[in-house]
Design a protein around this motif. Structure first.
Motif, PDB file in Angstrom:
ATOM      1  N   GLY A   2      35.115  50.101  31.623  1.00 44.66           N
ATOM      2  CA  GLY A   2      35.705  49.015  32.595  1.00 44.66           C
ATOM      3  C   GLY A   2      35.116  47.764  32.627  1.00 44.66           C
ATOM      4  O   GLY A   2      33.964  47.530  32.430  1.00 44.66           O
ATOM      5  N   LEU A   3      35.980  46.792  33.000  1.00 48.20           N
ATOM      6  CA  LEU A   3      35.605  45.580  33.357  1.00 48.20           C
ATOM      7  C   LEU A   3      34.449  45.323  34.409  1.00 48.20           C
ATOM      8  O   LEU A   3      33.668  44.431  33.888  1.00 48.20           O
ATOM      9  CB  LEU A   3      36.804  44.589  33.416  1.00 48.20           C
ATOM     10  N   LEU A  37      35.868  44.215  40.100  1.00 46.75           N
ATOM     11  CA  LEU A  37      37.505  44.435  39.981  1.00 46.75           C
ATOM     12  C   LEU A  37      37.901  45.479  40.696  1.00 46.75           C
ATOM     13  O   LEU A  37      39.054  45.642  41.245  1.00 46.75           O
ATOM     14  CB  LEU A  37      38.226  44.404  38.605  1.00 46.75           C
ATOM     15  N   ASN A  38      36.993  46.176  41.161  1.00 53.00           N
ATOM     16  CA  ASN A  38      37.380  47.727  41.647  1.00 53.00           C
ATOM     17  C   ASN A  38      37.986  47.391  43.136  1.00 53.00           C
ATOM     18  O   ASN A  38      37.349  46.628  44.173  1.00 53.00           O
ATOM     19  CB  ASN A  38      36.167  48.631  41.920  1.00 53.00           C
ATOM     20  N   LYS A  39      39.062  48.135  43.780  1.00 51.77           N
ATOM     21  CA  LYS A  39      39.666  47.741  44.944  1.00 51.77           C
ATOM     22  C   LYS A  39      39.730  48.856  45.936  1.00 51.77           C
ATOM     23  O   LYS A  39      40.462  48.978  46.688  1.00 51.77           O
ATOM     24  CB  LYS A  39      40.871  46.890  44.843  1.00 51.77           C
ATOM     25  N   ASP A  44      43.629  54.254  38.631  1.00 50.05           N
ATOM     26  CA  ASP A  44      42.788  53.119  37.808  1.00 50.05           C
ATOM     27  C   ASP A  44      42.830  51.969  38.749  1.00 50.05           C
ATOM     28  O   ASP A  44      43.641  51.138  38.974  1.00 50.05           O
ATOM     29  CB  ASP A  44      43.520  52.802  36.497  1.00 50.05           C
ATOM     30  N   THR A  45      41.477  51.792  39.270  1.00 51.32           N
ATOM     31  CA  THR A  45      41.232  50.709  40.225  1.00 51.32           C
ATOM     32  C   THR A  45      41.320  49.419  39.845  1.00 51.32           C
ATOM     33  O   THR A  45      41.298  48.335  40.609  1.00 51.32           O
ATOM     34  CB  THR A  45      39.894  50.839  41.198  1.00 51.32           C
ATOM     35  N   THR A  50      44.114  44.050  35.262  1.00 54.89           N
ATOM     36  CA  THR A  50      44.157  44.036  33.899  1.00 54.89           C
ATOM     37  C   THR A  50      45.701  44.310  33.032  1.00 54.89           C
ATOM     38  O   THR A  50      45.773  43.882  32.428  1.00 54.89           O
ATOM     39  CB  THR A  50      43.457  45.466  33.432  1.00 54.89           C
ATOM     40  N   ASP A  51      46.329  44.799  34.146  1.00 56.32           N
ATOM     41  CA  ASP A  51      47.971  44.911  33.908  1.00 56.32           C
ATOM     42  C   ASP A  51      48.732  43.662  34.218  1.00 56.32           C
ATOM     43  O   ASP A  51      50.118  43.418  34.066  1.00 56.32           O
ATOM     44  CB  ASP A  51      48.729  46.213  34.564  1.00 56.32           C
ATOM     45  N   ALA A  52      48.154  42.459  34.860  1.00 60.15           N
ATOM     46  CA  ALA A  52      48.922  41.424  35.361  1.00 60.15           C
ATOM     47  C   ALA A  52      49.367  40.602  34.184  1.00 60.15           C
ATOM     48  O   ALA A  52      48.702  40.633  33.061  1.00 60.15           O
ATOM     49  CB  ALA A  52      48.000  40.560  36.107  1.00 60.15           C
ATOM     50  N   ASP A  53      50.399  39.956  34.111  1.00 61.15           N
ATOM     51  CA  ASP A  53      50.950  39.134  33.032  1.00 61.15           C
ATOM     52  C   ASP A  53      50.093  37.662  33.110  1.00 61.15           C
ATOM     53  O   ASP A  53      50.300  36.998  32.149  1.00 61.15           O
ATOM     54  CB  ASP A  53      52.433  38.902  33.187  1.00 61.15           C
ATOM     55  N   LEU A  54      49.853  37.364  34.315  1.00 57.92           N
ATOM     56  CA  LEU A  54      48.977  36.100  34.316  1.00 57.92           C
ATOM     57  C   LEU A  54      47.829  36.231  35.344  1.00 57.92           C
ATOM     58  O   LEU A  54      47.981  36.868  36.243  1.00 57.92           O
ATOM     59  CB  LEU A  54      49.906  34.793  35.010  1.00 57.92           C
TER      60      LEU A  54
END
Length: 263
Positions: A2-3, A37-39, A44-45, A50-54
């Motif tokens: 994970g990032l 990035l975990n919220k 998958d937190t 990671t799935d954002a287009d922008l």
């Protein structure tokens, strides 16, 4: 991997040497500003990012009132958890899906929220199937302890130690791969130098909307699709001036989004 875990490894690698240097020179700082990035959402937190287009990263100057609770240890994992908790509690969609942070600081109220809301509205109108994610960062990871407990700019020597022992922003960018950087860091030479220390700027700043480059500019930064620099929301500029500078950035950003989004 994970990032967030990659970020933790990055911070851990440099952590002990930074603290040894600060201790050796008897320098007190506020808790360094670390990302995650975990919220604490289900599944998958990291998918919200990671799935954002922008992917947009908006920089402020340095941390203010960013301090570990007494029951936490001063290690990267615990500091990252503060960022996670802040995002989990505050990075929420309203009924329309728009994201805004609480209006408790000029950085968020006048700056961060202005850009997130404007980009959201534009995507909803022009690219309704696309979604943006926004990260808050600071161009200085360290902040000194002010008289009233707030974070204040570090002196040049402490900043030198950060650059020598805790220069992590280039690696954060490599790990997180944002499409757009917006530096609401102010326009004085110090913060311009901080940007130059952390990024490869390939050419001179580009003028936007005929406005003075010292007030607002587009930056040609290696490995980033779009980057901009302008005044911090808390400076003494008038509301009309700030609107003009921010509008210039948004106009240029919007004109380039079709290419970025692959439309």
């Amino acid at each position: 991997m994970g990032l967030s875990y990659q970020l933790e490894l990055l911070y851990d690698e440099k952590w002990s040497k930074l603290n040894e240097a600060l201790k050796a020179h008897e320098i007190a700082i506020r808790t360094p500003f670390l990302l995650s990035l975990n919220k604490y959402d289900e599944g998958d937190t990291e998918k919200w990012y990671t799935d954002a287009d922008l992917k947009v990263m908006i920089f402020g100057q340095e941390g203010n009132r960013w301090e570990l609770p007494a029951d936490k240890r001063p290690i990267p994992a615990d500091i990252m958890e503060m960022y996670q908790e802040f995002y989990h509690e505050n990075y929420k969609e309203d009924a329309t899906g728009k994201i805004s942070f609480p209006r408790r600081s000029s950085f968020f109220n006048l700056g961060f929220n202005r850009f997130t809301n404007s980009i959201f509205d534009f995507l909803r109108e022009e690219f309704p199937t696309k979604r943006a994610a926004f990260l808050w960062n600071n161009i200085s990871k360290l902040a000194a302890v002010g008289r009233n407990g707030t974070g204040v700019s570090v002196n040049s020597f402490t900043h030198q130690l950060e650059q020598e022992f805790f220069r992590v922003i280039p690696d954060e960018i490599e790990i997180l791969k944002p499409d757009v950087l917006i530096f609401l860091t102010g326009v004085d030479e110090k913060y311009n130098r901080y940007i130059a220390e952390n990024f490869v700027i390939r050419d001179n700043p580009i003028q936007l909307s005929g406005l003075p480059i010292k007030d607002v500019a587009k930056l040609d930064i290696e490995s980033v699709k779009l980057a901009y620099r302008t005044h911090h929301p808390a400076d003494r500029s008038t509301r009309d001036d700030r609107q003009m500078w921010y509008h210039a950035i948004l106009d240029d950003l919007k004109s380039n989004l079709r290419e970025i989004l692959g439309e």
